[in-house]
Motif scaffolding. Structure first.
Motif, PDB file in Angstrom:
ATOM      1  N   SER A  93       0.983  -1.007  -0.241  1.00  0.00           N
ATOM      2  CA  SER A  93       0.220   0.222   0.144  1.00  0.00           C
ATOM      3  C   SER A  93       1.128   1.331   0.038  1.00  0.00           C
ATOM      4  N   ASN A  94      -0.234   2.499  -0.073  1.00  0.00           N
ATOM      5  CA  ASN A  94       1.279   3.839  -0.546  1.00  0.00           C
ATOM      6  C   ASN A  94       0.938   4.293   0.666  1.00  0.00           C
ATOM      7  N   ASP A  95       0.774   3.622   1.903  1.00  0.00           N
ATOM      8  CA  ASP A  95       0.288   4.341   3.658  1.00  0.00           C
ATOM      9  C   ASP A  95       1.712   4.999   3.232  1.00  0.00           C
ATOM     10  N   ALA A  96       2.228   6.577   3.750  1.00  0.00           N
ATOM     11  CA  ALA A  96       3.327   6.770   4.019  1.00  0.00           C
ATOM     12  C   ALA A  96       3.993   7.147   5.404  1.00  0.00           C
ATOM     13  N   GLY A  97       2.312   6.603   5.982  1.00  0.00           N
ATOM     14  CA  GLY A  97       3.460   7.014   7.457  1.00  0.00           C
ATOM     15  C   GLY A  97       3.957   5.535   8.075  1.00  0.00           C
ATOM     16  N   LEU A  98       3.617   4.652   7.448  1.00  0.00           N
ATOM     17  CA  LEU A  98       4.470   3.382   7.300  1.00  0.00           C
ATOM     18  C   LEU A  98       5.544   2.648   6.563  1.00  0.00           C
ATOM     19  N   TRP A  99       5.637   3.615   5.326  1.00  0.00           N
ATOM     20  CA  TRP A  99       6.614   4.379   5.136  1.00  0.00           C
ATOM     21  C   TRP A  99       7.654   5.293   5.353  1.00  0.00           C
ATOM     22  N   ALA A 100       7.126   6.273   6.354  1.00  0.00           N
ATOM     23  CA  ALA A 100       8.546   6.459   6.751  1.00  0.00           C
ATOM     24  C   ALA A 100       8.736   6.651   8.128  1.00  0.00           C
ATOM     25  N   THR A 101       7.626   5.881   8.502  1.00  0.00           N
ATOM     26  CA  THR A 101       8.868   4.962   9.746  1.00  0.00           C
ATOM     27  C   THR A 101       9.590   3.608   9.013  1.00  0.00           C
ATOM     28  N   ARG A 102       9.154   3.208   8.468  1.00  0.00           N
ATOM     29  CA  ARG A 102      10.836   2.117   7.788  1.00  0.00           C
ATOM     30  C   ARG A 102      11.738   3.019   7.610  1.00  0.00           C
ATOM     31  N   ALA A 103      11.687   4.485   6.695  1.00  0.00           N
ATOM     32  CA  ALA A 103      13.439   5.219   6.373  1.00  0.00           C
ATOM     33  C   ALA A 103      13.425   5.628   7.667  1.00  0.00           C
ATOM     34  N   LEU A 104      12.848   5.846   9.025  1.00  0.00           N
ATOM     35  CA  LEU A 104      13.614   6.338  10.035  1.00  0.00           C
ATOM     36  C   LEU A 104      13.987   5.304  10.493  1.00  0.00           C
ATOM     37  N   GLY A 105      13.456   4.238  10.812  1.00  0.00           N
ATOM     38  CA  GLY A 105      13.828   3.256  11.698  1.00  0.00           C
ATOM     39  C   GLY A 105      15.721   2.500  10.353  1.00  0.00           C
ATOM     40  N   ALA A 106      15.913   2.838   9.163  1.00  0.00           N
ATOM     41  CA  ALA A 106      16.445   2.343   8.652  1.00  0.00           C
ATOM     42  C   ALA A 106      17.966   2.832   8.303  1.00  0.00           C
ATOM     43  N   SER A 107      16.969   4.344   9.067  1.00  0.00           N
ATOM     44  CA  SER A 107      17.726   5.462   8.999  1.00  0.00           C
ATOM     45  C   SER A 107      19.041   5.122  10.275  1.00  0.00           C
ATOM     46  N   ALA A 108      17.734   5.399  11.063  1.00  0.00           N
ATOM     47  CA  ALA A 108      18.728   5.393  12.764  1.00  0.00           C
ATOM     48  C   ALA A 108      19.389   3.620  12.773  1.00  0.00           C
ATOM     49  N   GLY A 109      18.764   3.290  12.165  1.00  0.00           N
ATOM     50  CA  GLY A 109      19.756   0.938  12.499  1.00  0.00           C
ATOM     51  C   GLY A 109      21.506   1.983  11.742  1.00  0.00           C
ATOM     52  N   ALA A 110      21.673   2.192  10.871  1.00  0.00           N
ATOM     53  CA  ALA A 110      22.603   2.447  10.166  1.00  0.00           C
ATOM     54  C   ALA A 110      23.276   3.674  11.036  1.00  0.00           C
ATOM     55  N   ALA A 111      22.874   4.800  11.334  1.00  0.00           N
ATOM     56  CA  ALA A 111      23.368   6.282  12.314  1.00  0.00           C
ATOM     57  C   ALA A 111      23.851   5.022  13.734  1.00  0.00           C
TER      58      ALA A 111
END
Length: 105
Positions: A5-23
């Motif tokens: 789905s195009n749920d922007a909230g979940l995509w933003a959460t995925r990107a935020l989590g992935a960025s946090a893990g990388a950082a």
């Protein structure tokens, strides 16, 4: 079939989590160059975004937290964990290749 789905909230959460893990991974295994840092960061971002949902579900089930966490929390933690693992895996493989690849020449 997976619902993409195009749920922007979940995509933003995925990107935020992935960025946090990388950082967070930067603290544990410092890159030797900017190129290594960039490649590992974008690999972590891609893996965290792609595998964040399944990884979060797996972690929540293993820790028996499925009933206690929201979908966003599951995705956020899964994305961070998948990104962290990608960072570690790529960083370790890079160091091994650098160490043993030079010997073969």
């Amino acid at each position: 079939m997976t619902d993409l789905s195009n749920d922007a909230g979940l995509w933003a959460t995925r990107a935020l989590g992935a960025s946090a893990g990388a950082a967070v991974s930067l603290v544990y295994l410092l890159p030797k160059s900017r190129l290594e840092a960039a490649s590992r960061f974008f690999t972590g971002l891609a893996c965290g975004t792609i595998f964040g949902g399944p990884t979060g579900i797996w972690i929540a089930e293993r820790l028996a937290l499925v009933d206690r966490l929201s979908a966003s929390e599951v995705v956020l933690s899964g994305s961070a964990a998948a990104s962290l693992c990608a960072w570690w895996g790529l960083g370790i493989l890079s160091r091994i290749a650098g160490r043993y690849g030079a010997r073969g020449r």
